[in-house]
Design a protein around this motif. Structure first.
Motif, mmCIF file in Angstrom:
data_model
loop_
_atom_site.group_PDB
_atom_site.id
_atom_site.type_symbol
_atom_site.label_atom_id
_atom_site.label_comp_id
_atom_site.label_asym_id
_atom_site.label_seq_id
_atom_site.Cartn_x
_atom_site.Cartn_y
_atom_site.Cartn_z
ATOM 1 N N ALA A 1 0.802 -1.271 0.040
ATOM 2 C CA ALA A 1 -0.043 -0.066 0.027
ATOM 3 C C ALA A 1 0.784 1.127 -0.048
ATOM 4 O O ALA A 1 0.681 2.176 -0.618
ATOM 5 C CB ALA A 1 -0.874 -0.116 1.184
ATOM 6 N N VAL A 2 1.959 1.220 0.742
ATOM 7 C CA VAL A 2 2.933 2.420 0.996
ATOM 8 C C VAL A 2 3.569 2.465 -0.353
ATOM 9 O O VAL A 2 3.496 3.614 -1.009
ATOM 10 C CB VAL A 2 3.840 2.203 1.916
ATOM 11 C CG1 VAL A 2 5.162 3.328 1.696
ATOM 12 C CG2 VAL A 2 3.208 2.239 3.227
ATOM 13 N N SER A 3 3.903 1.413 -1.088
ATOM 14 C CA SER A 3 4.528 1.628 -2.491
ATOM 15 C C SER A 3 3.533 2.238 -3.512
ATOM 16 O O SER A 3 4.006 2.885 -4.172
ATOM 17 C CB SER A 3 5.062 0.330 -3.046
ATOM 18 O OG SER A 3 3.883 -0.714 -3.626
ATOM 19 N N ALA B 1 8.669 1.211 -5.951
ATOM 20 C CA ALA B 1 7.603 0.679 -5.522
ATOM 21 C C ALA B 1 7.843 -0.882 -5.548
ATOM 22 O O ALA B 1 7.387 -1.410 -4.604
ATOM 23 C CB ALA B 1 6.710 1.058 -6.437
ATOM 24 N N ALA B 2 8.452 -1.428 -6.587
ATOM 25 C CA ALA B 2 8.625 -2.842 -6.842
ATOM 26 C C ALA B 2 9.486 -3.392 -5.696
ATOM 27 O O ALA B 2 9.111 -4.347 -4.915
ATOM 28 C CB ALA B 2 9.220 -3.352 -8.114
ATOM 29 N N MET B 3 10.350 -2.531 -5.184
ATOM 30 C CA MET B 3 11.532 -3.056 -4.236
ATOM 31 C C MET B 3 10.609 -3.335 -2.790
ATOM 32 O O MET B 3 10.782 -3.966 -2.067
ATOM 33 C CB MET B 3 12.610 -2.090 -4.230
ATOM 34 C CG MET B 3 13.672 -2.921 -3.231
ATOM 35 S SD MET B 3 14.997 -1.655 -3.143
ATOM 36 C CE MET B 3 15.892 -1.768 -4.653
ATOM 37 N N ILE B 4 10.030 -2.139 -2.525
ATOM 38 C CA ILE B 4 9.116 -2.021 -1.267
ATOM 39 C C ILE B 4 8.043 -3.183 -1.383
ATOM 40 O O ILE B 4 8.169 -3.858 -0.230
ATOM 41 C CB ILE B 4 8.355 -0.563 -1.373
ATOM 42 C CG1 ILE B 4 9.557 0.621 -0.945
ATOM 43 C CG2 ILE B 4 7.600 -0.729 0.047
ATOM 44 C CD1 ILE B 4 9.017 1.971 -1.055
ATOM 45 N N SER B 5 7.304 -3.383 -2.248
ATOM 46 C CA SER B 5 6.630 -4.457 -2.366
ATOM 47 C C SER B 5 7.014 -5.782 -2.111
ATOM 48 O O SER B 5 6.737 -6.584 -1.252
ATOM 49 C CB SER B 5 5.643 -4.521 -3.818
ATOM 50 O OG SER B 5 5.296 -3.312 -4.032
ATOM 51 N N ALA B 6 8.222 -6.007 -2.612
ATOM 52 C CA ALA B 6 9.049 -7.349 -2.523
ATOM 53 C C ALA B 6 9.339 -7.698 -1.148
ATOM 54 O O ALA B 6 9.429 -8.475 -0.357
ATOM 55 C CB ALA B 6 10.233 -7.397 -3.489
#
Lengths: 402, 305
Positions: free
Chosen positions: A52-54, A259-264
């Motif tokens: 959600a943050v990403s 955003a991808a990194m944060i989600s990962a």
């Protein structure tokens, strides 16, 4: 220096208060008030909060709606799960299999050797790097291909959705390599440390919370910098930013990768806390649900996104336990209501009432207060939709593609 | 592809081709509706699949009624019209209550219609049950004919093909040869000017949206002849039909037809030679790759935006 940090990282007074409240809830209220089972559930919800943050970064500020964040959540989660699975299937504990030493689902699918792309996941260092690097690289490829050609808006949303679908079909279809529809299950230890014990669950919960706060802080710094300003400018008037000499595509690629990194990270923490990973967290439906977490919390609010993830998931758990019939109606209604009536989500509502409660603050005119207002978290003002720089049609500009 | 003789290969291609044609029909009808809504109006209707389900359920209900009163042989033609009507009506109401407030925010429309699709799915489940239901096909739709020894072509597939062709033609005439179509196209190209010359753009939007939904309803009626209907039937087709529209180039009818043909055929033939999930993966991957190279789709309409 200190002051700049205070403004950027903590978002000034109101931002800091918001962050402290969130930290207090995550680290004190919830662990003290809930039993371990419920706390573990909250931990699971908090891993969605990463996504959600990403999405706040990507969608709220960047104006790029990705309907495929589940891809990255899943990739992160699967990387972690592959490591844990390899550790769980040492030759000793899998000796009843035809081929000992490979994960059980491979044995069931008549594989006799570990596939090459599983090999490096014996190493924890490699796994940790892979959790961050694989999704980021994947996002870079998608982002490079799309943003350099000025594909955006709705088209981007649809294509990310299709990629999420492709990945799900692949994972489900290639049972022998991925564990198929059940995913990777029966994860036991991390470097010999049993992640299923109560103490491990507590520790993982706190690590998860700390990581989440760290991610929010980093995001704040980014949004508070010149880059954050540019992102807002890009969202609202992409052409103008381009004509000012910025390469819009590069910024978009960067924020998409971030955003991808944060989600990962969220995905990897999910695997650790829940103990399995499956394609149900990769596909279209979870990806869109993750967007609703951000939308409910407030697409412009990093902290709001966390509350959004917590509340929606709490609601989902409560309702799907007692009134499974009602849940889909509610969820659907929530989508519609948030979009039609509360485009700023919870943060928007909070902001409206906060103003009424604290009307005594007179320092409106001072420059620093103004600048902290525009960048700090719950942002007032109408939300202009992302993909609607007018005259832009459906996200593909009329200029010749270079 | 070894292990097959040339004549066997031809039969496989012919039969998979025809099973591809049934898929093509449903996909094309779905995509036609979407092409009108998405291509002409720029609205992302994620609930489009559910409009197809409305059509399918209407047909199923009618088939039940028809069996009761013993006119099971003729009901189907009527069911097509009814499916169109019901879906058209629901679409009209949805536009009135929801879509018209969101024209300026395409991404938000996407979320709102996704919410709508969840509600509709649950409504189907509560009304018709979670189990899949199927319509009683009239006798003249059953069976198949064999042009050669190894090729076997089902009649319902041919009928659905014909229906699709008729609908395509109808949409073409409506959009490009009628007064209404003129207004729709004028509104697409320049909303403000269209309003200035006296076109009621709001009404045009409403009818255009409802028409797209109605065609999805026809897709539903066609769908009942090849498979049974469940609450989530529509959602299985939504991504594919979006792919068809985007791949063909939004706002281009010709592109939609050709890309539906290409996607359905590729999928159906590949699924024979690989397992079915890989066939789908390869098809989608190829489309995504082509779209990355040519984002405007196969046939870009020259529309000033």
């Amino acid at each position: 220096m200190m002051k700049a940090m205070y403004q950027n990282m903590l978002g000034g007074r109101s931002g800091m208060i918001g962050l402290l409240i969130l930290a207090a809830i995550i680290f004190l209220v919830l662990p003290l008030g809930l039993d371990l089972f419920r706390l573990n559930l909250v931990g699971k919800y908090l891993t969605y909060a990463f996504v959600a943050v990403s999405l706040v970064l990507l969608w709220g500020y960047g104006g790029i709606l990705s309907l495929g964040q589940g891809i990255f959540f899943g990739l992160g989660g699967y990387c972690m799960a592959m490591f844990l699975k390899l550790e769980a299937s040492d030759p000793e504990s899998t000796k009843i299999q035809t081929t000992p030493g490979i994960p059980d689902f491979m044995d069931w699918n008549q594989l006799t050797a570990l596939p090459w792309f599983w090999e490096p996941f014996h190493s924890l260092t490699f796994t940790l790097i892979a959790i961050l690097a694989v999704p980021t690289l994947f996002a870079f490829i998608i982002g490079y291909a799309m943003f350099k050609r000025r594909v955006g808006g709705v088209y981007f949303a649809i294509i990310t959705q299709v990629i999420a679908l492709i990945l799900t079909i692949l994972i489900v279809g290639q049972q022998g390599y991925t564990g198929g529809v059940n995913g990777i299950t029966d994860l036991k230890t991390l470097m010999g440390w049993d992640i299923r014990t109560d103490s491990a669950k507590y520790i993982l919960y706190f690590i998860n919370g700390a990581l989440l706060i760290a991610v929010i802080l980093v995001s704040r710094v980014i949004l508070g910098s010149k880059f954050g300003m540019l992102m807002l400018a890009m969202r609202d008037k992409e052409e103008r930013v381009r004509f000012s000499g910025y390469d819009v595509a590069d910024f978009k690629i960067f924020v998409f990768c971030l955003a991808a990194m944060i989600s990962a990270i969220g995905g990897a923490m999910f695997t650790l806390q829940v103990g399995f990973m499956s394609p149900t967290f990769v596909g279209i439906v979870p990806s869109i649900e993750m967007v609703i977490f951000a939308a409910v919390g407030g697409r412009m609010s990093l902290i709001g996104a966390v509350y959004g993830a917590l509340l929606v998931n709490y609601g989902k758990t409560v309702f799907s336990e007692s009134y499974p019939e009602l849940w889909l109606f509610l969820m659907g209604g929530l989508f519609i209501a948030v979009v039609m009536f509360f485009p700023n989500g919870l943060a928007g509502i909070y902001d409206k009432y906060e103003k009424k409660l604290f009307t005594r603050k007179p320092r409106k005119g001072s420059a620093s207060a103004m600048s902290s207002r525009t960048l700090s978290d719950p942002q007032p003002g109408p939300v202009r939709d992302a993909a609607s720089p007018p005259a832009k049609g459906m996200g593909i500009s009329n200029q010749p593609v270079n | 592809m070894d292990g097959y003789t040339t004549s066997e290969l031809w039969s496989i291609f012919a039969m998979q081709g025809f099973s591809g044609l049934s898929l093509l029909s449903v996909l094309l009808l779905m995509a036609l509706g979407l092409a009108i809504i998405f291509g002409q109006m720029g609205v992302i209707n994620m609930a489009h699949g559910e409009f197809m389900a409305i059509g399918a359920y209407t047909t199923v209900m009618l088939s039940k009624v028809a069996l009761e009163y013993g006119f099971g042989n003729y009901y189907f033609l009527f069911a097509i019209v009814a499916s169109f009507g019901v879906a058209f009506l629901v679409g009209y109401l949805v536009e009135l209550g929801l879509i018209q407030h969101l024209y300026k925010r395409p991404l938000d429309t996407l979320l709102a219609t996704w919410g709508l699709s969840l509600i509709m799915q649950q409504a189907f489940r509560s009304t018709f049950g979670a189990k899949e239901v199927s319509a009683e096909l009239p006798e003249w739709l059953m069976g198949s004919f064999k042009p050669t020894e190894t090729v076997d072509i089902p009649i319902n597939g041919v009928f659905v093909m014909g229906l699709t062709a008729v609908v395509c033609l109808g949409v073409f005439i409506f959009l490009f040869r009628s007064r209404w179509g003129l207004r729709v196209r004028a509104t697409t190209q320049n909303r403000v000017m269209a309003g200035a010359v006296g076109i009621n753009t709001k009404k045009v939007d409403r009818v255009t949206f409802a028409l797209g939904c109605g065609i999805a309803g026809v897709a539903g009626a066609a769908f009942t002849t090849i498979a049974s209907t469940g609450p989530t039937t529509g959602s299985l087709y939504i991504v594919d039909s979006f792919m068809v529209v985007v791949f063909g180039g939004a706002a281009s009818l010709m592109g939609t037809v050709l890309s539906a043909f290409g996607i359905a055929q590729a999928q159906s033939i590949l699924q024979f030679f690989m397992d079915s999930s890989m066939g789908k993966v390869v098809t989608l991957l190829v489309i995504v790759t082509i779209l990355m190279l040519r984002p405007e789709g196969l046939f870009a309409a020259k529309v000033r935006r």
